[in-house]
Design a protein around this motif. Structure first.
Motif, PDB file in Angstrom:
ATOM      1  N   GLU A 141     -12.581  68.757 -59.103  1.00 41.65           N
ATOM      2  CA  GLU A 141     -12.590  70.179 -58.758  1.00 41.65           C
ATOM      3  C   GLU A 141     -12.359  71.005 -60.012  1.00 41.65           C
ATOM      4  O   GLU A 141     -11.346  70.847 -60.687  1.00 41.65           O
ATOM      5  CB  GLU A 141     -11.524  70.523 -57.722  1.00 41.65           C
ATOM      6  CG  GLU A 141     -11.517  72.012 -57.377  1.00 41.65           C
ATOM      7  CD  GLU A 141     -10.529  72.397 -56.288  1.00 41.65           C
ATOM      8  OE1 GLU A 141      -9.869  73.440 -56.430  1.00 41.65           O
ATOM      9  OE2 GLU A 141     -10.421  71.639 -55.298  1.00 41.65           O
ATOM     10  N   ILE A 142     -13.325  71.879 -60.309  1.00 42.40           N
ATOM     11  CA  ILE A 142     -13.171  72.893 -61.344  1.00 42.40           C
ATOM     12  C   ILE A 142     -12.935  74.195 -60.580  1.00 42.40           C
ATOM     13  O   ILE A 142     -13.850  74.738 -59.964  1.00 42.40           O
ATOM     14  CB  ILE A 142     -14.415  73.004 -62.249  1.00 42.40           C
ATOM     15  CG1 ILE A 142     -14.807  71.625 -62.810  1.00 42.40           C
ATOM     16  CG2 ILE A 142     -14.160  74.003 -63.368  1.00 42.40           C
ATOM     17  CD1 ILE A 142     -13.794  70.993 -63.723  1.00 42.40           C
ATOM     18  N   GLN A 229      -2.212  64.611 -55.316  1.00 39.66           N
ATOM     19  CA  GLN A 229      -3.454  63.902 -55.008  1.00 39.66           C
ATOM     20  C   GLN A 229      -3.919  64.198 -53.585  1.00 39.66           C
ATOM     21  O   GLN A 229      -5.105  64.430 -53.340  1.00 39.66           O
ATOM     22  CB  GLN A 229      -3.262  62.398 -55.201  1.00 39.66           C
ATOM     23  CG  GLN A 229      -3.206  61.952 -56.648  1.00 39.66           C
ATOM     24  CD  GLN A 229      -4.583  61.927 -57.309  1.00 39.66           C
ATOM     25  OE1 GLN A 229      -5.606  62.104 -56.661  1.00 39.66           O
ATOM     26  NE2 GLN A 229      -4.600  61.703 -58.610  1.00 39.66           N
ATOM     27  N   ALA A 230      -2.983  64.216 -52.631  1.00 44.52           N
ATOM     28  CA  ALA A 230      -3.355  64.461 -51.236  1.00 44.52           C
ATOM     29  C   ALA A 230      -3.921  65.868 -51.057  1.00 44.52           C
ATOM     30  O   ALA A 230      -4.910  66.065 -50.335  1.00 44.52           O
ATOM     31  CB  ALA A 230      -2.138  64.248 -50.335  1.00 44.52           C
ATOM     32  N   ASP A 231      -3.305  66.854 -51.716  1.00 44.02           N
ATOM     33  CA  ASP A 231      -3.811  68.224 -51.615  1.00 44.02           C
ATOM     34  C   ASP A 231      -5.205  68.345 -52.214  1.00 44.02           C
ATOM     35  O   ASP A 231      -6.072  69.049 -51.667  1.00 44.02           O
ATOM     36  CB  ASP A 231      -2.862  69.185 -52.337  1.00 44.02           C
ATOM     37  CG  ASP A 231      -1.547  69.393 -51.599  1.00 44.02           C
ATOM     38  OD1 ASP A 231      -1.477  69.045 -50.399  1.00 44.02           O
ATOM     39  OD2 ASP A 231      -0.587  69.886 -52.228  1.00 44.02           O
ATOM     40  N   LEU A 232      -5.445  67.658 -53.337  1.00 43.31           N
ATOM     41  CA  LEU A 232      -6.764  67.721 -53.963  1.00 43.31           C
ATOM     42  C   LEU A 232      -7.822  67.074 -53.081  1.00 43.31           C
ATOM     43  O   LEU A 232      -8.935  67.616 -52.925  1.00 43.31           O
ATOM     44  CB  LEU A 232      -6.729  67.059 -55.331  1.00 43.31           C
ATOM     45  CG  LEU A 232      -8.062  66.990 -56.084  1.00 43.31           C
ATOM     46  CD1 LEU A 232      -8.690  68.372 -56.227  1.00 43.31           C
ATOM     47  CD2 LEU A 232      -7.877  66.331 -57.455  1.00 43.31           C
ATOM     48  N   LYS A 234      -7.823  66.902 -49.936  1.00 41.86           N
ATOM     49  CA  LYS A 234      -8.055  67.836 -48.834  1.00 41.86           C
ATOM     50  C   LYS A 234      -9.027  68.943 -49.232  1.00 41.86           C
ATOM     51  O   LYS A 234      -9.966  69.270 -48.486  1.00 41.86           O
ATOM     52  CB  LYS A 234      -6.718  68.440 -48.393  1.00 41.86           C
ATOM     53  CG  LYS A 234      -6.831  69.455 -47.268  1.00 41.86           C
ATOM     54  CD  LYS A 234      -5.463  70.034 -46.932  1.00 41.86           C
ATOM     55  CE  LYS A 234      -5.573  71.131 -45.881  1.00 41.86           C
ATOM     56  NZ  LYS A 234      -4.243  71.724 -45.575  1.00 41.86           N
ATOM     57  N   THR A 235      -8.827  69.531 -50.421  1.00 48.61           N
ATOM     58  CA  THR A 235      -9.714  70.616 -50.839  1.00 48.61           C
ATOM     59  C   THR A 235     -11.107  70.106 -51.205  1.00 48.61           C
ATOM     60  O   THR A 235     -12.107  70.796 -50.951  1.00 48.61           O
ATOM     61  CB  THR A 235      -9.121  71.396 -52.024  1.00 48.61           C
ATOM     62  OG1 THR A 235      -8.958  70.526 -53.147  1.00 48.61           O
ATOM     63  CG2 THR A 235      -7.771  71.982 -51.660  1.00 48.61           C
ATOM     64  N   SER A 369      -9.120  82.174 -49.507  1.00 48.65           N
ATOM     65  CA  SER A 369      -7.927  81.661 -48.845  1.00 48.65           C
ATOM     66  C   SER A 369      -8.147  80.186 -48.520  1.00 48.65           C
ATOM     67  O   SER A 369      -8.281  79.794 -47.356  1.00 48.65           O
ATOM     68  CB  SER A 369      -7.621  82.470 -47.579  1.00 48.65           C
ATOM     69  OG  SER A 369      -6.306  82.233 -47.135  1.00 48.65           O
ATOM     70  N   PRO A 370      -8.190  79.336 -49.555  1.00 52.49           N
ATOM     71  CA  PRO A 370      -8.596  77.943 -49.362  1.00 52.49           C
ATOM     72  C   PRO A 370      -7.595  77.094 -48.599  1.00 52.49           C
ATOM     73  O   PRO A 370      -7.937  76.004 -48.144  1.00 52.49           O
ATOM     74  CB  PRO A 370      -8.771  77.429 -50.795  1.00 52.49           C
ATOM     75  CG  PRO A 370      -7.903  78.311 -51.627  1.00 52.49           C
ATOM     76  CD  PRO A 370      -7.964  79.650 -50.974  1.00 52.49           C
TER      77      PRO A 370
END
Length: 457
Positions: A141-142, A229-232, A234-235, A369-370
């Motif tokens: 993710e950038i 890591q878990a949040d990334l 998810k996004t 609002s991700p």
């Protein structure tokens, strides 16, 4: 031939005409001569990718069903698209810049290049010598407003590679970010530096040596946590789903007829309707639904002549990108006049994003609002060039009061600001709540209402 005023003949040079690449202009061209055949084979096959030129935009590769494709928003600026190679299942958000002039940009799969991010392979734009490369791997993710200049490597292409992250407003300047490494908001990693796997550059840090990038004792990095890591993941999954949805919005309408050259055995791919994915328009529906269109009310709303009634405004010619449940109490023409160039307001993940009125914004402002929560912005809101405003969570919505000003390049993430507050340029505010009249100094870093440092780049 034509004649000058004195009657002499003068030659007229012929220049290649610009091709409309959706909403962009690109010169006619072919594969750049500075890319060797061996390198070209590698770019196209390891992993498989396609150049970001017509007809591969906005859905790449052309004629691919949405669940297998990459979506490139029509507002994305692509320079030298034959040297911009992108794999499948990625998402390129509004107003991102992919510049491969005299260089090479390669992007892997399941990667998100988000709104107003800028990728430049060759910042000097000079020819001769090896072409600078920006290699962005898979599951990267950038984030919003981040900048990457080549030569740079971020993540890896191996299927087993760990997700890699570059935060909002961060700068990767000729550096390597190893698979599984993180770079936080407004941080900078300088030329020749490698951030190793498992390390996270702290917000606003300026990392100029390998030692600073690898040793937490020097105060600029910390280990990546399981929660990070878990949040990334998810996004990344959310952006993957958005890519499917927008691709379906573009090419999933039977009324436009079959796409030329696409075999009849390929289902769900029709001649795309660009109007559905430009300007102020609907968010995509669930990627598992039979249609990408949502029920009435899914697009931005503006006041009607009979205020205070709001009506959905699907305006493909709107000069900023506004999607999903965005609600304005200004007329659409007034909103358009107040917004700067390349503004992106996306309520396609968290909604509603409610805006009282906008006094003025600079260019390349991002509002989103991700995390899935709502965002409320009051009257006479102002933001400087490149500011990033991100809403809260469903449990804790973000509220920005009246007469709030956010400075150029600042990042306000999951935070609330009382009326009359100001956030200085390049400041970072995360998970914080401030009362009316607060003044956040230039470059200050506030996390959970605590001043933890200043942006040092």
């Amino acid at each position: 031939m034509s004649r000058s005023r004195d009657g002499r003949r003068r030659s007229m040079s012929l220049r290649p005409a610009g091709d409309n690449l959706e909403t962009r202009q690109l010169l006619n061209g072919t594969w750049p001569t500075y890319i060797s055949k061996a390198e070209l084979r590698s770019l196209l096959n390891d992993p498989p990718g396609q150049p970001a030129v017509r007809p591969n935009t906005p859905v790449l590769p052309y004629g691919t069903p949405a669940k297998s494709a990459t979506f490139i928003d029509p507002s994305v600026c692509v320079t030298n698209g034959y040297a911009v190679i992108i794999s499948q299942n990625s998402f390129i958000g509004p107003y991102a810049k992919l510049n491969a002039q005299a260089g090479i940009v390669k992007i892997g799969s399941y990667t998100a290049i988000l709104d107003n991010a800028s990728i430049t392979a060759n910042p000097s734009n000079l020819h001769g010598g090896p072409a600078p490369e920006v290699l962005i791997g898979s599951q990267v993710e950038i984030s919003y407003g981040a900048t990457v200049t080549g030569p740079a490597v971020i993540g890896g292409y191996n299927a087993a590679t760990k997700p890699t992250y570059v935060g909002p407003g961060a700068v990767i300047d000729g550096a390597t970010i190893a698979p599984g490494a993180f770079v936080s908001a407004l941080a900078r990693v300088g030329p020749g530096v490698t951030v190793p796997a498992g390390m996270k550059v702290l917000p606003g840090a300026n990392v100029t040596t390998d030692a600073e990038a690898s040793d937490p004792a020097l105060g600029k990095v910390t280990p990546v946590t399981a929660a990070d890591q878990a949040d990334l993941v998810k996004t990344l999954n959310a952006n993957y789903s958005l890519g499917i949805g927008y691709a379906t919005l573009y090419q999933g309408q039977s009324a436009t007829g079959a796409s030329p050259g696409v075999p009849s055995t390929v289902s769900g791919v029709f001649n795309g309707n660009l109007w559905t994915v430009t300007g102020a328009n609907s968010q995509p529906g669930s990627p598992t639904a039979s249609t990408a269109y949502l029920p009435p009310g899914a697009g931005p709303k503006f006041p009607t002549p009979h205020r205070p009634l709001l009506a959905q405004g699907l305006l493909g010619g709107f000069t900023s990108r506004v999607t999903g449940g965005a609600r304005f109490t200004q007329r659409a023409s007034n909103v358009q006049a107040a917004l700067g160039r390349r503004n992106s307001i996306r309520a396609d993940q968290g909604q509603p994003i409610s805006v009282g009125s906008i006094a003025q914004t600079g260019s390349s402002v991002t509002i989103n609002s991700p995390e899935g929560g709502s965002l409320s912005i009051g009257q006479q809101f102002s933001a400087g060039r490149g500011a990033v405003i991100l809403g809260g969570t469903s449990a804790k919505p973000a509220v920005i009061g009246d007469d709030v000003t956010i400075g150029a390049g600042a990042v306000v993430d999951r935070s609330s600001l009382g009326s009359g507050s100001t956030v200085g340029p390049l400041a970072y505010v995360l998970n914080s709540t401030f009362p009316a009249g607060t003044n956040i100094p230039d470059g200050a870093i506030y996390i959970n209402n605590v001043l933890v440092g200043h942006v040092s780049r």
